[in-house]
Write a protein that holds these residues in place. Sequence first.
Motif, PDB file in Angstrom:
ATOM      1  N   ARG A 150      72.120   4.630  25.204  1.00  0.00           N
ATOM      2  CA  ARG A 150      73.068   4.726  24.087  1.00  0.00           C
ATOM      3  C   ARG A 150      73.922   5.980  24.338  1.00  0.00           C
ATOM      4  O   ARG A 150      73.590   7.078  23.897  1.00  0.00           O
ATOM      5  CB  ARG A 150      72.365   4.819  22.727  1.00  0.00           C
ATOM      6  N   VAL A 151      74.996   5.778  25.049  1.00  0.00           N
ATOM      7  CA  VAL A 151      75.899   6.868  25.410  1.00  0.00           C
ATOM      8  C   VAL A 151      77.283   6.542  24.864  1.00  0.00           C
ATOM      9  O   VAL A 151      77.791   5.429  25.067  1.00  0.00           O
ATOM     10  CB  VAL A 151      75.965   7.078  26.939  1.00  0.00           C
ATOM     11  N   TYR A 152      77.899   7.476  24.156  1.00  0.00           N
ATOM     12  CA  TYR A 152      79.212   7.240  23.557  1.00  0.00           C
ATOM     13  C   TYR A 152      79.931   8.571  23.394  1.00  0.00           C
ATOM     14  O   TYR A 152      79.339   9.651  23.543  1.00  0.00           O
ATOM     15  CB  TYR A 152      79.089   6.525  22.207  1.00  0.00           C
ATOM     16  N   PRO A 172      81.563  14.482  24.452  1.00  0.00           N
ATOM     17  CA  PRO A 172      81.761  13.452  25.478  1.00  0.00           C
ATOM     18  C   PRO A 172      80.414  13.005  26.043  1.00  0.00           C
ATOM     19  O   PRO A 172      79.517  13.823  26.261  1.00  0.00           O
ATOM     20  CB  PRO A 172      82.600  14.174  26.541  1.00  0.00           C
ATOM     21  N   ALA A 173      80.260  11.702  26.244  1.00  0.00           N
ATOM     22  CA  ALA A 173      79.022  11.137  26.800  1.00  0.00           C
ATOM     23  C   ALA A 173      77.803  11.610  26.012  1.00  0.00           C
ATOM     24  O   ALA A 173      76.798  12.040  26.574  1.00  0.00           O
ATOM     25  CB  ALA A 173      78.885  11.497  28.280  1.00  0.00           C
ATOM     26  N   HIS A 174      77.895  11.494  24.699  1.00  0.00           N
ATOM     27  CA  HIS A 174      76.797  11.952  23.843  1.00  0.00           C
ATOM     28  C   HIS A 174      75.590  11.031  23.995  1.00  0.00           C
ATOM     29  O   HIS A 174      75.706   9.809  23.904  1.00  0.00           O
ATOM     30  CB  HIS A 174      77.252  11.971  22.382  1.00  0.00           C
ATOM     31  N   ALA A 207      68.576  11.782  25.473  1.00  0.00           N
ATOM     32  CA  ALA A 207      68.528  12.736  26.581  1.00  0.00           C
ATOM     33  C   ALA A 207      68.415  14.168  26.073  1.00  0.00           C
ATOM     34  O   ALA A 207      67.829  15.029  26.740  1.00  0.00           O
ATOM     35  CB  ALA A 207      69.770  12.585  27.456  1.00  0.00           C
ATOM     36  N   GLU A 208      68.968  14.426  24.893  1.00  0.00           N
ATOM     37  CA  GLU A 208      68.950  15.792  24.351  1.00  0.00           C
ATOM     38  C   GLU A 208      67.644  16.127  23.642  1.00  0.00           C
ATOM     39  O   GLU A 208      67.081  17.213  23.844  1.00  0.00           O
ATOM     40  CB  GLU A 208      70.113  15.985  23.384  1.00  0.00           C
ATOM     41  N   VAL A 209      67.173  15.219  22.775  1.00  0.00           N
ATOM     42  CA  VAL A 209      66.020  15.574  21.923  1.00  0.00           C
ATOM     43  C   VAL A 209      64.923  14.517  21.898  1.00  0.00           C
ATOM     44  O   VAL A 209      63.875  14.740  21.290  1.00  0.00           O
ATOM     45  CB  VAL A 209      66.482  15.847  20.476  1.00  0.00           C
TER      46      VAL A 209
END
Length: 207
Positions: A141-143, A154-156, A160-162
Motif C-alpha cells: 500500500r504505497v501512495y 511521496p511513496a508513503h 514500512a514505517e511502523v
Amino acid sequence: AAGGSQTIQVSVDTTGKAPGVYRATLFIQTNSGRVPTLQVPVTLVVPAYYQAVNAGDGAYTDLAGDLWSADQTYSTGSWGYTNSSSSVRMTTRAISGTNDDKLYQSQRQTPTEYRFDGLPNGVYEVDLRFAELMNRRAGTRVYDVLIEGNFALPAHDTVAEVGIFAADQHVFFVPVTDGQLNIRFVPRAGNAPPVVNAIQVVERPDH
C-alpha cells in the motif's frame, strides 16, 4: 527538595481572545539563596482556524481535550472528502504507539482529496494520521500525499514505517493564500488504495 521535580499545570480560558500569540511568564519563588525566583516563559497560540476530522467515524475528544469532528463529504464553504465512492474500514484492535486509539481505529479508503474552505491567509499546521488496519506487507500500500499541490509524503508506506495496527503521524507547516487547503491522496499502480485515519488543520500565527 533538592534534586526533586514538580509539575505545574497552567489552564487558560481563551473565550473572547482575538486570534494571535500571547506570551506570559510564570514566576516561581524558591528558598534557593542563589536563584530565589525562577522564570518560566509560557506561549499561548489562539488560532483563527481549527478543524480536525476523525476520518471514517464519529466525533471524538482526544486526551488533550481537542475535538475531532465526525467525517463528512465536502460542500462548498465547509470541509470534507470529495470522493463519494470512497469507503470506510474500522477495527476494534488496539493501536500501538498512541493513547488515542480511537483516531486510528477507523479510516477512509480511497479519499482522493480533503478540502478545507474559509481559511484566512497564513501558515497552517497539518497533522496527518495513518494506520494499516489489514495484515499487509510493506510495499503493498504505497501512495503519494500532496498538500497544496506539493509532495508532502511521496511513496508513503505506513507498514514500512511502523508496521500494522500502529500509529503513523506526520506534521507539516503549510502556507495557504487562496482560502482553501487541499490534501490529495494519489494511488500508485499495483498497490492497495490510499487511506487516511485522521486530519487536523490549525492556523499557526506563530509561524
